[in-house]
Design an enzyme around this catalytic site. Structure first.
Site, short mmCIF file in Angstrom:
data_model
loop_
_atom_site.label_atom_id
_atom_site.label_comp_id
_atom_site.label_asym_id
_atom_site.label_seq_id
_atom_site.Cartn_x
_atom_site.Cartn_y
_atom_site.Cartn_z
N HIS A 34 0.86 -1.19 0.00
CA HIS A 34 0.00 0.00 0.00
C HIS A 34 0.89 1.24 0.00
O HIS A 34 2.12 1.13 -0.11
CB HIS A 34 -0.95 -0.04 1.20
CG HIS A 34 -0.26 -0.30 2.52
ND1 HIS A 34 0.65 0.57 3.07
CD2 HIS A 34 -0.33 -1.35 3.38
CE1 HIS A 34 1.08 0.10 4.22
NE2 HIS A 34 0.52 -1.09 4.44
N GLY A 36 1.92 3.08 2.32
CA GLY A 36 2.97 3.08 3.35
C GLY A 36 4.23 2.42 2.82
O GLY A 36 5.33 2.96 2.91
N HIS A 37 4.07 1.22 2.24
CA HIS A 37 5.21 0.53 1.63
C HIS A 37 5.80 1.38 0.50
O HIS A 37 7.02 1.47 0.35
CB HIS A 37 4.77 -0.82 1.03
CG HIS A 37 4.19 -1.78 2.01
ND1 HIS A 37 2.86 -2.13 2.00
CD2 HIS A 37 4.74 -2.49 3.03
CE1 HIS A 37 2.63 -3.03 2.95
NE2 HIS A 37 3.74 -3.25 3.61
N GLY A 147 9.51 1.26 8.27
CA GLY A 147 8.52 2.27 8.62
C GLY A 147 8.48 2.52 10.13
O GLY A 147 8.60 1.59 10.93
N LYS A 184 -2.07 3.30 7.57
CA LYS A 184 -2.22 2.27 6.54
C LYS A 184 -1.60 0.98 7.01
O LYS A 184 -0.52 0.98 7.62
CB LYS A 184 -1.53 2.71 5.26
CG LYS A 184 -2.13 3.97 4.68
CD LYS A 184 -2.31 3.86 3.19
CE LYS A 184 -2.87 5.15 2.66
NZ LYS A 184 -3.73 4.94 1.48
P1 AMP Z 1 4.77 -5.12 6.51
O1 AMP Z 1 4.55 -5.54 5.10
O2 AMP Z 1 3.53 -4.76 7.24
O3 AMP Z 1 5.67 -6.06 7.26
O4 AMP Z 1 5.58 -3.75 6.44
C1 AMP Z 1 6.77 -3.65 5.70
C2 AMP Z 1 7.42 -2.33 6.01
O5 AMP Z 1 6.53 -1.26 5.65
C3 AMP Z 1 7.73 -2.15 7.51
O6 AMP Z 1 8.99 -1.50 7.66
C4 AMP Z 1 6.60 -1.26 7.97
O7 AMP Z 1 6.93 -0.48 9.10
C5 AMP Z 1 6.36 -0.39 6.76
N1 AMP Z 1 5.00 0.14 6.81
C6 AMP Z 1 3.83 -0.55 6.91
N2 AMP Z 1 2.78 0.29 6.99
C7 AMP Z 1 3.29 1.55 6.96
C8 AMP Z 1 2.71 2.85 7.03
N3 AMP Z 1 1.40 3.04 7.15
N4 AMP Z 1 3.54 3.92 6.96
C9 AMP Z 1 4.88 3.74 6.84
N5 AMP Z 1 5.49 2.54 6.76
C10 AMP Z 1 4.71 1.46 6.83
#
Ligand code: AMP
Length: 281
Positions: A34, A36-37, A147, A184
């Site tokens: 999304h 955020g990623h 993140g 997100k």
């Molecule tokens: P995940 O796929 O949830 O393991 O997240 C992968 C990376 O994306 C991690 O470093 C998270 O902290 C970052 N991340 C996930 N959601 C967000 C967000 N809303 N804002 C910023 N970074 C994010």
């Protein structure tokens, strides 16, 4: 852009890039990407000659009763997002590529990983550290992007890199939110319409706590109580934790000083969501 599930292929590609003197950035993710990623990938693309996105739902960071089987996946959509953002390679391994049947070596951390999410999810950070350490060895990046959304994870990774002398710069990136404030998350897809509305208590509590702290409130327990009050007013919400800690050590605060992390985890129905703010004093 290339996609591969092969560790050997990633190694060969990165070796060739390094031979050419190119810098390499890594963005570790569990996919279902999304905005955020995307903000992490954008930053990595801006700061590196080549960018690798890992897209892997890491089984060993899920507890026995957690959502591993239900975790959302959409590799085709992930490919489109990575391609549009200018990433060079997606590493999308099968679990068997990452974990041999007799896999038995883990990266275990004390202290930083013990409180907050580590308390509610006792094997979580062992799984995170182990997979991130493996990814660092497979990709050999100059810089890796994480993140602030997962604030404790970021502190844990920084500590691991320091303790194990890994030669990688860790870059923390700000939380990206929906227009109404909800941070997100791939897990937001679990929420039904009613739960999605109730989930707004997380960002409401975060914004209120942040405003109190910025307004000069210096009692950590008062800020935590005020945030908890907002969450408790929502009948669909159940608090896992609301805590103010030191952002680097994740130890409880006696006094508001240094980098203060206010972190919350809240169940909305069966879905566990997290949010936080950091204040530098
Ligand atoms: P995940 O796929 O949830 O393991 O997240 C992968 C990376 O994306 C991690 O470093 C998270 O902290 C970052 N991340 C996930 N959601 C967000 C967000 N809303 N804002 C910023 N970074 C994010």
């Amino acid at each position: 852009m290339k996609i591969t599930g092969s560790i050997r292929e990633v190694r060969e590609l990165v070796k060739e890039w390094k031979r050419q003197g190119l810098s390499v950035g890594l963005v570790p993710t569990m996919g279902y990407l999304h905005e955020g990623h995307k903000s992490l990938i954008d930053r990595a693309v801006a700061e590196n000659d080549r960018v690798v996105v890992s897209d892997f739902v890491n089984p060993i960071q899920f507890g026995a009763n957690e959502d591993l089987a239900d975790y959302p996946r959409d590799i085709e959509a992930d490919k489109r997002l990575c391609e549009a953002a200018g990433a060079d390679l997606i590493f999308h391994p099968a679990p068997e590529e990452m974990y041999a049947p007799d896999f038995s070596t883990y990266v275990e951390m004390q202290q930083v990983s013990e409180r907050l999410c580590g308390k509610s999810r006792p094997t979580h950070f062992r799984g995170v550290c182990t997979v991130v350490c493996k990814l660092f060895h497979i990709v050999n990046p100059d810089q890796a992007y994480f993140g602030q959304k997962d604030a404790q994870q970021l502190a844990v990774i920084r500590r691991m890199v320091r303790d194990l002398d890994l030669d990688i710069r860790i870059v923390g990136c700000p939380i990206v939110r929906e227009a109404d404030g909800l941070a997100k998350s791939s897990r937001n897809t679990y929420l039904n319409e009613e739960e999605r509305k109730a989930a707004l208590v997380l960002s409401k509590a975060i914004f209120h706590g942040e405003a109190l702290a910025k307004g000069g409130e210096r009692r950590p327990d008062v800020i935590a109580d005020e945030m908890a009050k907002i969450i408790k007013a929502e009948p669909m919400a159940r608090i896992d934790y609301v805590e103010l800690v030191d952002a680097d050590t994740i130890c409880p605060l006696q006094k508001m000083q240094g980098r203060v992390l206010a972190a919350i985890a809240v169940f909305i129905g069966k879905t566990r969501l997290i949010d936080n703010f950091i204040l530098e004093l």
